[in-house]
Design a protein around this motif. Structure first.
Motif, PDB file in Angstrom:
ATOM      1  N   SER A 195       0.831  -1.203   0.000  1.00  0.00           N
ATOM      2  CA  SER A 195       0.000   0.000   0.000  1.00  0.00           C
ATOM      3  C   SER A 195       0.866   1.255   0.000  1.00  0.00           C
ATOM      4  O   SER A 195       2.040   1.220   0.361  1.00  0.00           O
ATOM      5  N   GLU A 196       0.275   2.365  -0.400  1.00  0.00           N
ATOM      6  CA  GLU A 196       1.012   3.629  -0.448  1.00  0.00           C
ATOM      7  C   GLU A 196       1.464   4.065   0.942  1.00  0.00           C
ATOM      8  O   GLU A 196       2.513   4.690   1.089  1.00  0.00           O
ATOM      9  N   ASP A 197       0.666   3.764   1.973  1.00  0.00           N
ATOM     10  CA  ASP A 197       1.046   4.149   3.336  1.00  0.00           C
ATOM     11  C   ASP A 197       2.387   3.540   3.725  1.00  0.00           C
ATOM     12  O   ASP A 197       3.260   4.224   4.239  1.00  0.00           O
TER      13      ASP A 197
ATOM     14  N   ARG B 184       8.498   3.421   4.103  1.00  0.00           N
ATOM     15  CA  ARG B 184       9.704   2.695   3.718  1.00  0.00           C
ATOM     16  C   ARG B 184      10.696   3.629   3.025  1.00  0.00           C
ATOM     17  O   ARG B 184      11.883   3.629   3.316  1.00  0.00           O
ATOM     18  N   SER B 185      10.174   4.441   2.129  1.00  0.00           N
ATOM     19  CA  SER B 185      11.025   5.332   1.339  1.00  0.00           C
ATOM     20  C   SER B 185      11.563   6.496   2.175  1.00  0.00           C
ATOM     21  O   SER B 185      12.762   6.754   2.181  1.00  0.00           O
ATOM     22  N   ASP B 186      10.684   7.188   2.882  1.00  0.00           N
ATOM     23  CA  ASP B 186      11.070   8.400   3.619  1.00  0.00           C
ATOM     24  C   ASP B 186      11.858   8.105   4.892  1.00  0.00           C
ATOM     25  O   ASP B 186      12.813   8.809   5.201  1.00  0.00           O
TER      26      ASP B 186
ATOM     27  N   LEU C 182      14.404   2.743   1.918  1.00  0.00           N
ATOM     28  CA  LEU C 182      14.228   1.535   1.117  1.00  0.00           C
ATOM     29  C   LEU C 182      13.359   1.876  -0.086  1.00  0.00           C
ATOM     30  O   LEU C 182      12.714   2.921  -0.124  1.00  0.00           O
ATOM     31  N   SER C 183      13.290   0.974  -1.023  1.00  0.00           N
ATOM     32  CA  SER C 183      12.331   1.112  -2.108  1.00  0.00           C
ATOM     33  C   SER C 183      10.930   1.142  -1.499  1.00  0.00           C
ATOM     34  O   SER C 183      10.685   0.470  -0.497  1.00  0.00           O
TER      35      SER C 183
END
Length: 135
Positions: free
Chosen positions: A79-81, A86-88, A92-93
């Motif tokens: 999911s986008e959440d 993960r990214s910020d 991570l990807s």
């Protein structure tokens, strides 16, 4: 260290990403059967948005994370959440099983090829009472 692992439950899925970050095994332990299922449109949307990742899961060997695992319990991880966290926060990807390729500013399927299916430990109690002898 070899043998290290992170234990999570279905309401602490951030542990999956932490295990990925620290490159340790993830084990899922739950005192209940999975309380939810993937939305009916999940497979169609996933296949459309991430065709290479969908193919990756379809072709995974039986003992590796496969589309069955994604459908069964891993689908919220996509999911986008979770992706923005993960990214910020973890760098991570946004998607599990992908790695950042800084040279071309994109994500690609992890070069590890396939990941071991994490053990799922369910604990379900069944109380059987013979009401005739206890009446």
């Amino acid at each position: 260290m070899p043998g290290d692992f992170i234990v999570i439950n279905f309401f602490a899925l951030e542990g999956w990403s932490l295990a990925e970050l620290y490159q340790v095994q993830c084990v899922v332990a739950a005192p209940y059967v999975l309380p939810y299922s993937a939305p009916s449109s999940f497979e169609r949307q996933f296949r459309h948005e991430f065709p290479l990742l969908f193919k990756y899961f379809q072709e995974a060997p039986a003992e590796k994370v496969s589309w069955k695992d994604v459908q069964h319990w891993m689908w919220p991880l996509f999911s986008e959440d979770w992706g923005s966290w993960r990214s910020d926060c973890l760098n991570l990807s946004p998607l599990p099983f992908m790695v950042r390729n800084c040279q071309v500013s994109t994500d690609m399927i992890s070069p590890n090829k396939y990941f071991q299916t994490p053990p799922l430990l369910f604990e379900v109690y069944l109380l059987l009472v013979d009401f005739e002898t206890h009446a």
